[in-house]
Design a protein around this motif. Structure first.
Motif, PDB file in Angstrom:
ATOM      1  N   GLY A  25       0.900  -1.242  -0.101  1.00 37.86           N
ATOM      2  CA  GLY A  25       0.087   0.105   0.016  1.00 37.86           C
ATOM      3  C   GLY A  25       0.934   1.191   0.038  1.00 37.86           C
ATOM      4  O   GLY A  25       0.479   2.268   0.857  1.00 37.86           O
ATOM      5  N   VAL A  26       1.980   1.325  -0.744  1.00 39.76           N
ATOM      6  CA  VAL A  26       2.991   2.199  -0.611  1.00 39.76           C
ATOM      7  C   VAL A  26       2.488   3.585  -1.270  1.00 39.76           C
ATOM      8  O   VAL A  26       2.078   3.821  -2.564  1.00 39.76           O
ATOM      9  CB  VAL A  26       3.874   1.818  -1.427  1.00 39.76           C
ATOM     10  CG1 VAL A  26       5.321   2.879  -1.471  1.00 39.76           C
ATOM     11  CG2 VAL A  26       4.761   0.573  -0.593  1.00 39.76           C
ATOM     12  N   PRO A  27       2.579   4.844  -0.691  1.00 45.91           N
ATOM     13  CA  PRO A  27       2.253   6.249  -0.983  1.00 45.91           C
ATOM     14  C   PRO A  27       3.853   6.476  -1.713  1.00 45.91           C
ATOM     15  O   PRO A  27       4.460   7.343  -1.200  1.00 45.91           O
ATOM     16  CB  PRO A  27       1.939   6.976  -0.004  1.00 45.91           C
ATOM     17  CG  PRO A  27       2.812   6.265   1.347  1.00 45.91           C
ATOM     18  CD  PRO A  27       2.627   4.964   0.854  1.00 45.91           C
ATOM     19  N   ALA A  28       3.985   6.232  -2.972  1.00 44.45           N
ATOM     20  CA  ALA A  28       5.270   6.300  -3.604  1.00 44.45           C
ATOM     21  C   ALA A  28       5.390   7.869  -4.461  1.00 44.45           C
ATOM     22  O   ALA A  28       6.244   8.203  -4.255  1.00 44.45           O
ATOM     23  CB  ALA A  28       5.402   5.267  -4.684  1.00 44.45           C
ATOM     24  N   ASP A  29       4.271   8.185  -4.785  1.00 41.69           N
ATOM     25  CA  ASP A  29       4.200   9.693  -5.132  1.00 41.69           C
ATOM     26  C   ASP A  29       3.004  10.450  -4.696  1.00 41.69           C
ATOM     27  O   ASP A  29       1.825  10.224  -5.074  1.00 41.69           O
ATOM     28  CB  ASP A  29       3.905   9.327  -6.793  1.00 41.69           C
ATOM     29  CG  ASP A  29       3.803  10.593  -7.660  1.00 41.69           C
ATOM     30  OD1 ASP A  29       3.607  11.874  -7.037  1.00 41.69           O
ATOM     31  OD2 ASP A  29       3.921  10.681  -8.826  1.00 41.69           O
ATOM     32  N   LEU A  30       3.483  11.365  -3.953  1.00 53.50           N
ATOM     33  CA  LEU A  30       2.662  11.937  -3.109  1.00 53.50           C
ATOM     34  C   LEU A  30       1.699  12.790  -3.667  1.00 53.50           C
ATOM     35  O   LEU A  30       0.430  13.167  -3.353  1.00 53.50           O
ATOM     36  CB  LEU A  30       3.407  12.903  -2.103  1.00 53.50           C
ATOM     37  CG  LEU A  30       4.348  12.217  -1.161  1.00 53.50           C
ATOM     38  CD1 LEU A  30       5.070  13.205   0.002  1.00 53.50           C
ATOM     39  CD2 LEU A  30       3.687  11.062  -0.393  1.00 53.50           C
ATOM     40  N   VAL A  31       1.927  13.420  -4.787  1.00 58.32           N
ATOM     41  CA  VAL A  31       1.123  14.146  -5.699  1.00 58.32           C
ATOM     42  C   VAL A  31      -0.158  13.295  -6.136  1.00 58.32           C
ATOM     43  O   VAL A  31      -1.230  13.765  -5.891  1.00 58.32           O
ATOM     44  CB  VAL A  31       1.796  14.567  -6.801  1.00 58.32           C
ATOM     45  CG1 VAL A  31       0.897  15.334  -8.041  1.00 58.32           C
ATOM     46  CG2 VAL A  31       3.152  15.722  -6.461  1.00 58.32           C
ATOM     47  N   GLN A  32       0.057  12.130  -6.734  1.00 57.50           N
ATOM     48  CA  GLN A  32      -0.843  11.193  -7.264  1.00 57.50           C
ATOM     49  C   GLN A  32      -1.697  10.876  -5.996  1.00 57.50           C
ATOM     50  O   GLN A  32      -3.025  10.660  -5.955  1.00 57.50           O
ATOM     51  CB  GLN A  32      -0.332   9.953  -7.958  1.00 57.50           C
ATOM     52  CG  GLN A  32       0.242  10.424  -9.037  1.00 57.50           C
ATOM     53  CD  GLN A  32      -0.544  11.286 -10.292  1.00 57.50           C
ATOM     54  OE1 GLN A  32      -1.531  10.943 -10.336  1.00 57.50           O
ATOM     55  NE2 GLN A  32      -0.101  12.483 -10.647  1.00 57.50           N
ATOM     56  N   VAL A  33      -1.079  10.297  -4.844  1.00 56.77           N
ATOM     57  CA  VAL A  33      -1.894  10.131  -3.716  1.00 56.77           C
ATOM     58  C   VAL A  33      -2.792  11.257  -3.027  1.00 56.77           C
ATOM     59  O   VAL A  33      -3.812  11.094  -2.714  1.00 56.77           O
ATOM     60  CB  VAL A  33      -0.798   9.711  -2.394  1.00 56.77           C
ATOM     61  CG1 VAL A  33      -1.643   9.426  -1.005  1.00 56.77           C
ATOM     62  CG2 VAL A  33      -0.215   8.654  -2.910  1.00 56.77           C
ATOM     63  N   SER A  34      -2.377  12.666  -3.165  1.00 53.16           N
ATOM     64  CA  SER A  34      -3.150  13.457  -2.698  1.00 53.16           C
ATOM     65  C   SER A  34      -4.539  13.877  -3.553  1.00 53.16           C
ATOM     66  O   SER A  34      -5.413  14.419  -3.024  1.00 53.16           O
ATOM     67  CB  SER A  34      -2.254  14.924  -2.587  1.00 53.16           C
ATOM     68  OG  SER A  34      -2.042  15.535  -3.846  1.00 53.16           O
TER      69      SER A  34
END
Length: 391
Positions: free
Chosen positions: A222-231
């Protein structure tokens, strides 16, 4: 049936988190153990500052447990101290035990939410994974990450700070005479969600930061690898509290971001309350469906200083040198699936040995559903079996 299964797990998570809230007034608020010494004593990353024997909830009788404060390194390369928990099964010889550095998921910004405190009082929602590893005969070390002290300044979702903390608690455990752990012990980094990101950051950083560690694998679920896409998936949704906490964490790590300058009166009040009081339960329930526009006069997230720091915290810039097990729920409603799949593809192109697994599930259910696969991958690494890639 799948929906009922998912809801039952959500209920189980919330029940555990509610239990974590119950001892709030009896938490560590007056516990000087967590207060960093001022000035910081001399020491290299991983050197122990202080240690004390600890309980560990329902498993206290089966493990030896310590809370520890140790030297580490912040996001900007500055010296800091971090706390955490060390667990060793009483049934194993520590001199031959492998070590899992278990990077915790989101526990919240308030001081009482520190993962080691949740473990001490038996309120960790990740206890099934911890129990599995202890039953397998592994020493389990768990960082609190940077900033859990009476005036909390946690650097949530900040890759280098979290990765260093995950690495340095292994060093601390190996350097403590009380543990008896070997400095040659095989090591795996493991985590889910925030912890999945921290685990993979640790794996990327380890060759240059701690080359002496005998690292044999890393697990990130469940990795938040790219904070832009997660946000993009969090504003106005279930996980808005995690978005707000991410802004707080980045602001604590990088003072020039000056989050307060973007907040309106409601934002100043609520973000300050979040840092004082919020654990996982509040992040999920009190802020569900909220929007950043309710708390800000203008959005910080698209300004050059914020974009630059967010870019620094995108995983994949360095290839991991050990086999990696990555997994994610295809219906994840908190951490975007596609951006983690993109990290997997980046690692594959860089020649990383990746074992990639998907589950038809949401984020919270994934906390538990991925445990068996992660455990099998770790067992294979410690057994010396050849790793295979499904890139």
């Amino acid at each position: 049936m799948r929906k009922i299964f998912s809801l039952s797990l959500v209920a189980a998570v919330l029940a555990t988190v509610v239990a974590a809230q119950a001892p709030a007034t009896a938490g560590p608020a007056e516990d000087a153990f967590f207060t960093p010494p001022d000035p910081l004593p001399a020491g290299a990353p991983g050197d122990v500052v202080r240690v004390r024997a600890s309980e560990a909830g329902a498993i206290t009788s089966t493990v030896r447990a310590w809370q520890v404060m140790y030297h580490s390194t912040g996001a900007l390369g500055q010296r800091n101290v971090v706390t955490g928990m060390i667990l060793i099964p009483r049934s194993v010889d520590p001199a031959t035990a492998p070590i899992v550095s278990f990077a915790s998921g989101t526990y919240g910004p308030a001081f009482r939410c520190a993962p080691s405190e949740m473990e001490r009082i038996g309120a960790s929602y990740e206890q099934p994974a911890i129990n599995d590893m202890l039953r397998a005969g592994y020493a389990v070390v768990m960082t609190d990450y940077e900033g859990y002290h009476p005036d909390p300044k946690t650097t949530y979702i900040t890759g280098r700070s979290e990765g260093h903390a995950v690495i340095d608690i292994v060093r601390a455990a190996q350097r403590m005479p009380e543990t008896g752990l070997s400095r040659d012990a095989e090591v795996v980094f493991r985590g889910y969600s925030q912890g999945g990101g921290a685990s993979l950051w640790a794996a990327q950083l380890q060759p240059g930061y701690a080359p002496e560690l005998n690292l044999v694998g890393a697990v990130g679920g469940g990795v938040p690898a790219d904070l832009v896409q997660v946000s993009l998936q969090l504003d106005g949704k279930l996980g808005f509290g995690f978005l707000a906490y991410s802004l707080i964490g980045l602001d604590n790590a990088y003072p020039e971001l000056d989050l307060e300058n973007y907040l309106n009166e409601t934002g100043r009040t609520e973000f300050a309350r979040m840092q004082r009081e919020a654990c996982t339960l509040e992040l999920l329930l009190d802020y569900r469906g909220k929007r950043l526009s309710e708390y800000t006069t203008s959005s910080p997230v698209l300004t050059p200083p914020w974009l630059a720091r967010v870019q620094e915290n995108k995983l994949g810039g360095t290839a991991v040198r050990v086999p990696v097990h990555q997994y994610h729920g295809t219906r994840d409603d908190v951490v975007d699936f596609a951006q983690h799949k993109a990290l997997r593809d980046t690692y594959c192109k860089a020649g990383v040995t990746v074992d990639w697994k998907t589950y038809d599930t949401d984020h919270i259910t994934g906390v538990y559903l991925g445990n068996a696969g992660a455990a099998a991958f770790i067992a294979d690494r410690f057994a010396g079996r050849p790793a295979t890639s499904n890139c």
